[in-house]
Design a protein around this motif. Structure first.
Motif: not given
Length: 595
Positions: A318-331, A333-348
């Protein structure tokens, strides 16, 4: 299929890896991790179509990992407990015949299995051979009795006098098509099918459903679970099913041993679950001695905890834009970031138990006013810049069989929605809200306390206001614990996460299905899914899944929003990859500390 708080929720083609936004800090990552995160989707212990924990993994004292929501149940196969956040812990503690790698390839678990073979085609027969010496952490054998309990609890055949089922299973897929399951000996189980089941590899453990029969026998005074079947007395079926349904919730160390490389040691409700090495584990020794899985619902708070080095791994569906940008900014400092489409979908999902949604025009108008493009643009593209609205329930765009069934039904057009309602006899009052026969067009959208979901509802409320709908934001941190499975909602906003087997969708959309909580029923959908799951070749099943997908869309019942992105980041560990169905701990036994 698991609901996502992650949910338990669609299938990719087997073996297809979709890794979009993955990179390591400074190319190699200051912690020594490879810059090519997608290569981490294949475990060190994979050999072709098999997997076993590799030898000589260096010992690590402890790793601490985050997830969005807490562990709640050891038995993740009941209708009220079933969710993906349980899977995140159970994948380390409950052994399975098959397992999945990061690319969603289905692998035979050679640590515990000798073989799984299709031993006859007509009738279809499958034989599971368990390795000698596999044990639960309490020293009891992991054997065919456990497989038989899995079959008994999930075949849907044990009926009460009122027509209800004794076992409240989330799904009966596959098991319901088995005519007979027999233990040929302690280590060999054979299933004879009434009708073919193309996804038999999903049975007995991919969803962590093989539970300790000896614990149930001890607590119910049943001498031999393999002597219990749908024809047993009501007294026996009641006590066996009551234990299976209720007694494996939460955590009780005496009742909940491990059969995987780890076992659960402790549980702090709504906070964390801790796993330690299984002293009876038959395979190679896993690296980390202890794993703590912490629940942190706010993705930005997860990122802050990683930056503060309170976590080794952040993993979020359940990532959001703020979290993604923050994690990408930590690279840097030696941290590794990844993202990809999942086997899940949001729906109503629209609940037919609410009379308002029995009106076809209301369901159609709601679809028409929801602007999925705006939702994706504002909430998802900052995490996955290639994200688009999802236009199928059954297929992803990358799969053969995908057809767009929703872009002409949900286009963010309040004027069109207004006309649809007016043509059906709805009249707008002075307050701007439509009404008909004295009933106002007002309803709740219910969801958990994940910030992105609240933002989604706020957008929809604004989009549909001009269409004369009064929508209330019903945020409840416990919504997916009990309310959703009890049908306590007007519109439910959540996610489904699925193992890579399409047959698991049948229980969600068929009439009376174990995960059909909205009283939806359509003969076309039922017939299409039934034909699909009884094919022997996945390619032959595709046209029937397409029929089901089209019929679902035409009912204006469930509206897919987007394919959920997985997001993770790590430090001080060599290789971490977020597995869409299991989370980040699917190969934790292989992890090596790099600092």
């Amino acid at each position: 299929m698991r609901r996502s708080r992650k949910v338990s929720a669609v299938a990719m083609a087997l073996g297809t890896a979709l890794v979009l936004g993955a990179c390591g800090g400074n190319g190699e990552g200051g912690d020594g991790a490879s810059g090519d995160v997608k290569d981490m989707a294949v475990g060190k212990g994979q050999q072709g179509e098999n997997y076993s924990l590799p030898a000589n993994i260096p010992e690590t004292e402890e790793v601490t990992v985050s997830t969005d929501n807490p562990f709640t149940a050891y038995n993740n196969s009941t209708a009220d407990a079933n969710n993906a956040y349980n899977s995140a812990a159970l994948v380390t503690t409950l052994a399975s015949a098959y397992t999945l790698n990061g690319n969603n390839e289905v692998l035979l678990n050679k640590d515990v299995m000798e073989s799984v073979e299709l031993t006859n085609e007509d009738p279809m027969e499958v034989t599971w051979k368990i390795k000698d010496g596999v044990k639960w952490s309490d020293g009891e054998a992991w054997d065919c009795d456990d497989f038989y309990l899995t079959y008994l609890a999930q075949n849907g055949k044990a009926k009460k006098g009122n027509g209800g089922t004794y076992f409240l299973a989330a799904a009966t897929n596959g098991y319901e098509q088995v005519k007979e399951f027999t233990c040929e000996d302690d280590l060999t189980g054979k299933a004879t099918f009434d009708t073919p089941y193309v996804d038999y590899k999903a049975m007995f453990g991919v969803s962590m459903d093989v539970l300790p029969a000896h614990i149930l026998e001890k607590n119910t005074n049943v001498d031999d679970i393999t002597k219990v079947d749908e024809n047993s007395s009501a007294d026996v079926l009641t006590k066996v099913s009551d234990f299976w349904n209720k007694e494996w919730n939460g955590f009780d160390k005496e009742k909940m041993p491990g059969s995987g490389p780890y076992m659960i040691e402790s549980w702090q409700q709504n906070q964390s679950v801790t796993m330690v090495r299984n002293p009876e584990w038959v395979g190679n020794t896993p690296g980390p001695k202890k794993i703590t899985l912490r629940s942190i619902p706010n993705a930005t708070a997860q990122a802050q905890a990683l930056e503060n080095r309170e976590l080794d791994v952040v993993s979020s569906t359940q990532p959001d834009a703020d979290a993604a940008q923050r994690l990408q900014g930590l690279e840097a400092q030696g941290m590794t970031y990844g993202s990809k489409p999942s086997l899940g979908y949001e729906h109503l999902d629209l609940n037919y138990a609410n009379p308002i949604f029995q009106d076809d025009a209301v369901r159609q108008a709601f679809f028409e006013c929801v602007d999925r493009d705006e939702i994706v643009e504002k909430l998802i593209k900052p995490v996955d810049e290639e994200a688009e609205p999802l236009n199928s329930i059954v297929f992803y765009p990358s799969e053969d069989g995908f057809k767009d069934n929703y872009s002409d039904k949900s286009m963010g057009d309040a004027q069109k929605a207004t006309k649809t309602l007016q043509d059906a006899g709805w009249k707008k009052g002075g307050d701007g809200v439509f009404a008909k026969d004295g009933e106002k067009l007002e309803f709740r959208i219910s969801h958990t306390d994940i910030p992105r979901r609240k933002q989604t509802v706020e957008l929809i409320m604004n989009q549909c206001k001009d269409a004369g709908m009064k929508i209330t934001d019903d945020q409840d941190p416990n919504f997916l614990d009990t309310r959703v499975s009890e049908g306590d909602y007007d519109v439910a906003l959540f996610g489904w996460v699925q193992e890579p087997f399409k047959a698991s969708q049948k229980s969600i959309y068929e009439t009376g299905g174990g995960q059909n909580w909205s009283e939806f029923s359509d003969k076309k959908v039922d017939e299409a899914f039934q034909k699909a799951v009884t094919q022997t070749d996945p390619a032959d099943a595709t046209p029937f899944y397409q029929q089901a997908d089209k019929a679902l869309a035409e009912n204006y019942y469930t509206l897919p929003l987007f394919q959920s992105p997985d997001m993770w980041a790590f430090q001080g560990i060599d290789r971490v990859f977020y597995q869409s169905y299991y989370g980040s701990l699917w190969n934790v036994g292989e992890w090596e500390k790099t600092e």
